[in-house]
Motif scaffolding. Structure first.
Motif, PDB file in Angstrom:
ATOM      1  N   ILE A 150       0.839  -1.203   0.000  1.00 38.11           N
ATOM      2  CA  ILE A 150       0.000   0.000   0.000  1.00 38.11           C
ATOM      3  C   ILE A 150       0.875   1.255   0.000  1.00 38.11           C
ATOM      4  O   ILE A 150       2.001   1.229   0.483  1.00 38.11           O
ATOM      5  N   ASP A 151       0.334   2.349  -0.527  1.00 33.78           N
ATOM      6  CA  ASP A 151       1.044   3.632  -0.459  1.00 33.78           C
ATOM      7  C   ASP A 151       0.905   4.140   0.971  1.00 33.78           C
ATOM      8  O   ASP A 151      -0.124   3.942   1.598  1.00 33.78           O
ATOM      9  N   ASN A 152       1.941   4.801   1.429  1.00 31.99           N
ATOM     10  CA  ASN A 152       1.859   5.278   2.820  1.00 31.99           C
ATOM     11  C   ASN A 152       1.737   6.786   2.908  1.00 31.99           C
ATOM     12  O   ASN A 152       2.145   7.393   3.883  1.00 31.99           O
ATOM     13  N   GLU A 153       1.120   7.380   1.874  1.00 35.00           N
ATOM     14  CA  GLU A 153       1.011   8.851   1.821  1.00 35.00           C
ATOM     15  C   GLU A 153       0.308   9.441   3.034  1.00 35.00           C
ATOM     16  O   GLU A 153       0.736  10.429   3.598  1.00 35.00           O
ATOM     17  N   TYR A 154      -0.815   8.873   3.415  1.00 34.36           N
ATOM     18  CA  TYR A 154      -1.615   9.523   4.452  1.00 34.36           C
ATOM     19  C   TYR A 154      -1.577   8.815   5.802  1.00 34.36           C
ATOM     20  O   TYR A 154      -2.356   9.147   6.689  1.00 34.36           O
ATOM     21  N   VAL A 155      -0.665   7.847   5.970  1.00 32.79           N
ATOM     22  CA  VAL A 155      -0.627   7.158   7.264  1.00 32.79           C
ATOM     23  C   VAL A 155       0.392   7.806   8.199  1.00 32.79           C
ATOM     24  O   VAL A 155       1.380   8.396   7.762  1.00 32.79           O
ATOM     25  N   ASP A 156       0.105   7.713   9.510  1.00 34.71           N
ATOM     26  CA  ASP A 156       1.012   8.276  10.514  1.00 34.71           C
ATOM     27  C   ASP A 156       2.099   7.278  10.873  1.00 34.71           C
ATOM     28  O   ASP A 156       3.168   7.647  11.332  1.00 34.71           O
ATOM     29  N   ASP A 157       1.781   6.010  10.686  1.00 33.42           N
ATOM     30  CA  ASP A 157       2.712   4.970  11.091  1.00 33.42           C
ATOM     31  C   ASP A 157       2.543   3.794  10.115  1.00 33.42           C
ATOM     32  O   ASP A 157       1.453   3.602   9.555  1.00 33.42           O
ATOM     33  N   PHE A 158       3.597   3.038   9.935  1.00 31.21           N
ATOM     34  CA  PHE A 158       3.547   1.947   8.960  1.00 31.21           C
ATOM     35  C   PHE A 158       4.144   0.727   9.650  1.00 31.21           C
ATOM     36  O   PHE A 158       5.342   0.709   9.962  1.00 31.21           O
ATOM     37  N   ILE A 159       3.322  -0.274   9.920  1.00 36.16           N
ATOM     38  CA  ILE A 159       3.812  -1.352  10.787  1.00 36.16           C
ATOM     39  C   ILE A 159       3.621  -2.745  10.171  1.00 36.16           C
ATOM     40  O   ILE A 159       2.777  -2.955   9.297  1.00 36.16           O
ATOM     41  N   SER A 160       4.442  -3.656  10.690  1.00 32.12           N
ATOM     42  CA  SER A 160       4.272  -5.072  10.393  1.00 32.12           C
ATOM     43  C   SER A 160       3.824  -5.734  11.693  1.00 32.12           C
ATOM     44  O   SER A 160       4.282  -5.347  12.773  1.00 32.12           O
ATOM     45  N   ILE A 161       2.906  -6.690  11.610  1.00 28.40           N
ATOM     46  CA  ILE A 161       2.395  -7.283  12.854  1.00 28.40           C
ATOM     47  C   ILE A 161       2.695  -8.774  12.959  1.00 28.40           C
ATOM     48  O   ILE A 161       2.187  -9.444  13.844  1.00 28.40           O
ATOM     49  N   SER A 162       3.511  -9.259  12.030  1.00 24.63           N
ATOM     50  CA  SER A 162       3.906 -10.663  12.106  1.00 24.63           C
ATOM     51  C   SER A 162       5.216 -10.826  11.343  1.00 24.63           C
ATOM     52  O   SER A 162       5.486 -10.076  10.399  1.00 24.63           O
ATOM     53  N   GLY A 163       5.988 -11.805  11.751  1.00 20.56           N
ATOM     54  CA  GLY A 163       7.215 -12.119  11.020  1.00 20.56           C
ATOM     55  C   GLY A 163       6.901 -12.902   9.748  1.00 20.56           C
ATOM     56  O   GLY A 163       7.810 -13.295   9.018  1.00 20.56           O
ATOM     57  N   TYR A 164       5.635 -13.114   9.478  1.00 16.49           N
ATOM     58  CA  TYR A 164       5.213 -13.885   8.297  1.00 16.49           C
ATOM     59  C   TYR A 164       4.232 -13.064   7.462  1.00 16.49           C
ATOM     60  O   TYR A 164       3.461 -12.269   8.019  1.00 16.49           O
ATOM     61  N   PRO A 165       4.242 -13.275   6.150  1.00 14.25           N
ATOM     62  CA  PRO A 165       3.229 -12.577   5.340  1.00 14.25           C
ATOM     63  C   PRO A 165       1.846 -13.166   5.616  1.00 14.25           C
ATOM     64  O   PRO A 165       1.669 -14.383   5.611  1.00 14.25           O
ATOM     65  N   LEU A 166       0.901 -12.301   5.891  1.00 15.90           N
ATOM     66  CA  LEU A 166      -0.459 -12.732   6.217  1.00 15.90           C
ATOM     67  C   LEU A 166      -1.388 -12.437   5.053  1.00 15.90           C
ATOM     68  O   LEU A 166      -1.115 -11.561   4.228  1.00 15.90           O
ATOM     69  N   SER A 167      -2.507 -13.111   5.036  1.00 20.30           N
ATOM     70  CA  SER A 167      -3.571 -12.707   4.108  1.00 20.30           C
ATOM     71  C   SER A 167      -4.177 -11.419   4.659  1.00 20.30           C
ATOM     72  O   SER A 167      -4.031 -11.108   5.850  1.00 20.30           O
TER      73      SER A 167
END
Ligand SMILES: C[S@@+](CC[C@H](N)C(=O)[O-])C[C@H]1O[C@@H](n2cnc3c(N)ncnc32)[C@H](O)[C@@H]1O
Length: 269
Positions: A233-250
């Motif tokens: 996703i583009d992160n133009e309008y987000v305040d924070d950009f996070i990952s919530i797992s060490g694995y790619p999720l659906s």
């Protein structure tokens, strides 16, 4: 094939048109319930039987907004009819038009929408809004109390109608349950909100439960999740950009984790 549209005021009929038992119970309520508010728009609002409204607790002050970005929901004329393109049914058509069939995955948005609407978070009235933006940039809103069809075939029928007619209205009511809206989505977001983008590739790996627990109670959450097969996703309008797992999720798996974190924070069982 898309199911024919319902005529306004016509009685909801036939057991086989409902997609689960809860819908049957709800449809009886729908016939007697009056519309919560009337919209004065006269455009070609589109009625669809079989989209009942589910029991819904009123919104409390703060809550969550979900935005599904880059959803693969594209309509094209295939042969003589318009269809929602997907990699299973339209692989040859897509290849002939120099498109990659692997990019055409409307099922991702379908599962993601169901994960949001089915969540206890939504049932507790904490979902303030759900917006979907397609890969082509069409933005639409899904009302939190809508029951989206569970089968892909019926989901694609509704998306086809929405993208062609720009709104879908409940039978016998004037409330638009799904409607195309003007971009950008940021104009509809609560002012006091924290906008959080999600990607496996973000270097900021967090435990989502701890993350949401640390946010002040007077702040609304806006979660931006991708509904595409590839890319981020583009992160133009987000305040924070996070990952919530060490694995790619659906997308649906990611959403379940987010909802679980908020349900824990707001003590929703
Ligand atoms: C099917 S994935 C898209 C695949 C894409 N390669 C990616 O990882 O961004 C759908 C969405 O789920 C979210 N997602 C998947 N895995 C995640 C993770 N480990 N942490 C945070 N978000 C994740 C992202 O928003 C992603 O766009």
């Amino acid at each position: 094939m898309v199911r024919p549209y319902a005529v306004k005021g016509r009685k909801r009929k036939k057991r086989e048109e409902n997609y689960d038992r809860e819908d049957e119970e709800q449809s009886a309520e729908d016939e007697t319930e009056s519309a919560p508010h009337e919209e004065k728009e006269t455009e070609d609002a589109h009625e669809l039987s079989g989209i009942p409204i589910q029991p819904y607790e009123p919104k409390s002050q703060t809550g969550a907004v979900f935005i599904l970005e880059k959803a693969s929901l594209e309509v094209a004329k295939v042969g003589k009819t318009y269809q929602l393109l997907n990699s299973d049914d339209h692989a040859n058509f897509l290849k002939r038009n120099n498109r990659n069939p692997a990019d055409y995955r409307p099922d991702i948005a379908h599962q993601a929408i169901l994960a949001i609407l089915d969540s206890p978070l939504n049932k507790a009235g904490k979902l303030r809004a759900l917006y979907v933006k397609t890969e082509k940039g069409v933005l639409f809103e899904v009302k939190p109390h809508v029951r989206i069809p569970r089968t892909y075939k019926r989901f694609s029928g509704i998306m086809l109608q929405l993208l062609q007619k720009l709104s879908i209205t409940a039978v016998g009511k004037r409330e638009k349950l799904l409607r195309v809206m003007k971009n950008p989505v940021t104009q509809y977001l609560p002012i006091d909100s924290r906008k959080i983008g999600f990607s496996f590739s973000s270097v900021k790996l967090v435990d989502i439960q701890d993350y949401v627990a640390a946010v002040n109670d007077d702040v609304n959450f806006v979660f931006v999740v991708g509904a595409m097969a590839h890319g981020k996703i583009d992160n133009e309008y987000v305040d924070d950009f996070i990952s919530i797992s060490g694995y790619p999720l659906s997308a649906a798996g990611c959403i379940s984790r987010i909802c679980g974190g908020l349900e824990r924070k707001w003590k929703i069982l």
